[in-house]
Design an enzyme around this catalytic site. Sequence first.
Site, PDB file in Angstrom:
ATOM      1  N   VAL A  28       0.810  -1.220   0.000  1.00 56.94           N
ATOM      2  CA  VAL A  28       0.000   0.000   0.000  1.00 56.94           C
ATOM      3  C   VAL A  28       0.842   1.269   0.000  1.00 56.94           C
ATOM      4  CG1 VAL A  28      -1.952  -1.132   1.118  1.00 56.94           C
ATOM      5  CG2 VAL A  28      -0.190  -0.062   2.523  1.00 56.94           C
ATOM      6  N   SER A  29       2.166   1.146  -0.111  1.00 56.49           N
ATOM      7  CA  SER A  29       3.002   2.345  -0.194  1.00 56.49           C
ATOM      8  C   SER A  29       4.033   2.156  -1.296  1.00 56.49           C
ATOM      9  CB  SER A  29       3.704   2.616   1.149  1.00 56.49           C
ATOM     10  OG  SER A  29       4.861   1.811   1.273  1.00 56.49           O
ATOM     11  N   GLY A  30       4.695   3.250  -1.656  1.00 52.20           N
ATOM     12  CA  GLY A  30       5.644   3.197  -2.766  1.00 52.20           C
ATOM     13  C   GLY A  30       7.092   3.083  -2.356  1.00 52.20           C
ATOM     14  N   THR A  38       3.112   0.091  -5.840  1.00 55.53           N
ATOM     15  CA  THR A  38       1.942   0.140  -4.969  1.00 55.53           C
ATOM     16  C   THR A  38       0.793  -0.617  -5.623  1.00 55.53           C
ATOM     17  OG1 THR A  38       2.606   2.317  -4.143  1.00 55.53           O
ATOM     18  CG2 THR A  38       0.314   1.677  -3.816  1.00 55.53           C
ATOM     19  N   GLY A 139       4.502   0.628   3.887  1.00 60.27           N
ATOM     20  CA  GLY A 139       5.094   1.609   4.768  1.00 60.27           C
ATOM     21  C   GLY A 139       4.455   1.606   6.139  1.00 60.27           C
TER      22      GLY A 139
END
Length: 205
Positions: A28-30, A38, A139
């Site tokens: 869910v994060s880059g 993501t 993250g």
Amino acid sequence: TLLLVLLIAACVPLTVPRMLGYALYTVVSGSMEPAIPTGSLVYVEHVAPEDIEEGDVIAFYDAVDVASVITHRVVTNSTVMGEFVTKGDANEANDMRPIPYSYLIGRVRMSVPELGALAQIFGSSQCPWPMCGAPPAGGAAAKETGEQLMENSIIFAIEIIGTIAFASSGAMLGIRKNLDIFGVVVLGLCVAVGGGIVRDIILGL
């Protein structure tokens, strides 16, 4: 029939790897882009901490918030200290805290871009059914929803497949008996809920 095939095909990447012992997480994060974008679904295999090599991508519990799951790359594996130094590919610096061996979930075996969206459909906390696809990872905002929910998703998928199969059998038999569209729909719904016995009773078989 086509709907049943599509449903089974959608469930395979979420259920079969889980049965083979893999843990599934939605990114869910880059922090790991571009290697793991993501929305990707990552498949995590359980390995001994000593077998992790530099450059491997691992999934681990956050040292600060153990409810969070993070997937980052290993910079160093200190077997003497029993901890990893990790870094997100998109981050400029290493992660602030070493990761103890006890926080390791496993090594990322593979990732599939965009498949996490499918897992979220099956596993969103807002989903009205009691099941889950893949817990999110990435993250600091990534929260693990739990393995039990993943097991519930397998049960739910099997129940849905069975329900659709019964409904299809009832509808097709209704068509063969030359029922009108209303009769076909009613028979399909009755069979989906009650099974083949209800179908046979209704049609006098």
